[in-house]
Enzyme design. Structure first.
Site: not given
Ligand SMILES: *Cc1c(COP(=O)(O)O)cnc(C)c1O
Length: 391
Positions: A127, A214, A243
């Site tokens: 994700f 990420d 986050k």
């Molecule tokens: C939450 C998340 C995202 C997306 O972040 P948003 O602030 O919702 O755009 C991308 N990568 C990871 C691993 C996430 O947990």
């Protein structure tokens, strides 16, 4: 609700006040927040030092735009580079935007190497966000369905599969980068094996690919170190954070080192409110509080206690398939769909989130204490019992 586009289906509860790991609803019921606004409230709710700083900074300066020098932005970049070993930073407002920046850098890098259609290797179940490029990078059909045509320039491999990686490295000549979460968050708390992450780093070195990590969910101390990668001494070429970085004020950042430092030039990328003095100053304050109270160490200790306690408690449980994670990022996988658990948990004063239909996700604040860890375990026991009898 009737004026909101139908993208969320919230639980029937409204919170009016918070303090530490606790939230209260309108009727005065108390809940232990073991999801932290999906990994955002690292300091818990309304941390007094954080609140008073936010008030002061709001009264001082909020936004001026990137047309002007912003010392708070430069200082935050300095602090983040120091903490991560990276060299340079670009600030945005969300995780998706931080990843968009990473994807654009990888494409610039590919074109510099004279690839007409550079591709980024991503993983099943990943994700990376909800923008068109990041939902394409994500490995969930439900995130993508209906939004075709998806972005081109992505190749996909199974997660934690060394042979598949090698096979792709040998068979494709359009790859320029690999993008990976060290623990797949929304995908179900799947921890990348040490061997898998080392193999990615080695392949990136060997083929001159950029390793994009990420750490939007795993970063900022959640797993007991500032980055998950630091447990393995692996350094990415591009790193994304978001986050909890400012404990609830929207912010995202893409950090670079090496060749990725020099790919942008003025007008190649931007963000109107990204890097504003308010978000950057609040992020600095958040990081300062994490350091001052040694909250990464607390995440490590309490995370280990919580994981061990849950593993012991659910070892022979007929519904529980596995309990896994690192630090304060924990998943409890059941052997059947359990969406109702988030609702049952509410009745018992606990906030958790169910992902991938059958995995209970816990992302408690880094400030959690032993008695609160015990509360989570005790409540989850009761919650699973009720779920078992009702389903
Ligand atoms: C939450 C998340 C995202 C997306 O972040 P948003 O602030 O919702 O755009 C991308 N990568 C990871 C691993 C996430 O947990």
């Amino acid at each position: 609700m009737k004026r909101l586009l139908f993208t969320y289906d919230p639980l029937p509860v409204t919170f009016t006040r918070g303090e530490g790991v606790w939230l209260w609803d309108e009727k005065g019921n108390r809940y232990l927040d073991a999801i932290s606004g999906i990994g955002i409230n690292l300091l818990g709710h309304e941390n007094p030092e954080w609140v008073s700083f936010v008030q002061q900074q709001a009264a001082k300066l909020v936004h001026v735009s990137n047309l002007y020098q912003i010392p708070e932005k430069e200082l935050l970049a300095e602090v983040l580079c120091h903490k991560t070993g990276m060299d340079k930073a670009f600030f945005a407002n969300s995780g998706s935007e931080a990843n968009e920046c990473a994807i654009k850098l990888a494409r610039l890098y590919g074109h510099r190497k004279h690839f007409d259609n550079p591709s980024i290797l991503v993983f099943e179940n990943a994700f990376h966000g909800r923008t068109l490029a990041t939902l394409t990078a994500s490995g969930h059909r439900q995130v993508q369905a209906g939004f075709e045509p998806l972005a081109s320039g992505f190749a996909r491999a199974p997660f934690n599969d060394m042979n598949a990686l090698k096979q792709i490295a040998n068979s494709r000549n359009d790859i320029v980068a690999v993008m990976v979460e060290p623990i797949q968050g929304a995908g179900g708390i799947h921890v990348a094996s040490e061997q898998f992450l080392r193999e990615i780093r080695q392949l990136c070195d060997k083929h001159d690919w950029l390793m994009i990590v990420d750490e939007i969910q795993t970063g900022m101390g959640r797993t007991g170190k500032f980055l998950y990668c630091q447990h393995l001494d692996i350094k990415p070429d591009i790193l994304t954070l978001s986050k909890g970085l400012a404990n609830g004020i929207p912010i995202g950042v893409c950090l670079t080192q090496g060749i990725a430092n020099e790919l942008f030039a003025p007008d190649k990328h931007g963000s109107t409110s990204g890097g504003n003095p308010f978000a950057c100053a609040v992020a600095l304050q958040t990081l300062g509080i994490i350091d001052k109270y040694d909250l990464m160490n607390n995440a490590s200790i309490q995370g280990e206690n919580l994981l061990k306690a849950l593993q012991e408690q659910f070892h022979h449980h007929p519904l529980v398939k596995s309990v896994r994670g690192k630090g304060l990022m924990i998943g409890i996988e059941l052997n059947k769909p359990c969406k109702e658990i988030s609702k049952i948990s509410l009745q018992h004063g606990l906030l958790v989130n169910v992902i991938q239909h059958n995995i209970i996700r816990l992302l408690p604040p880094l400030v959690i204490q032993s008695q609160e860890v015990a509360y989570i375990c005790e409540k989850l026991n009761i919650i699973l019992k009720q779920f078992e009898t009702e389903s």
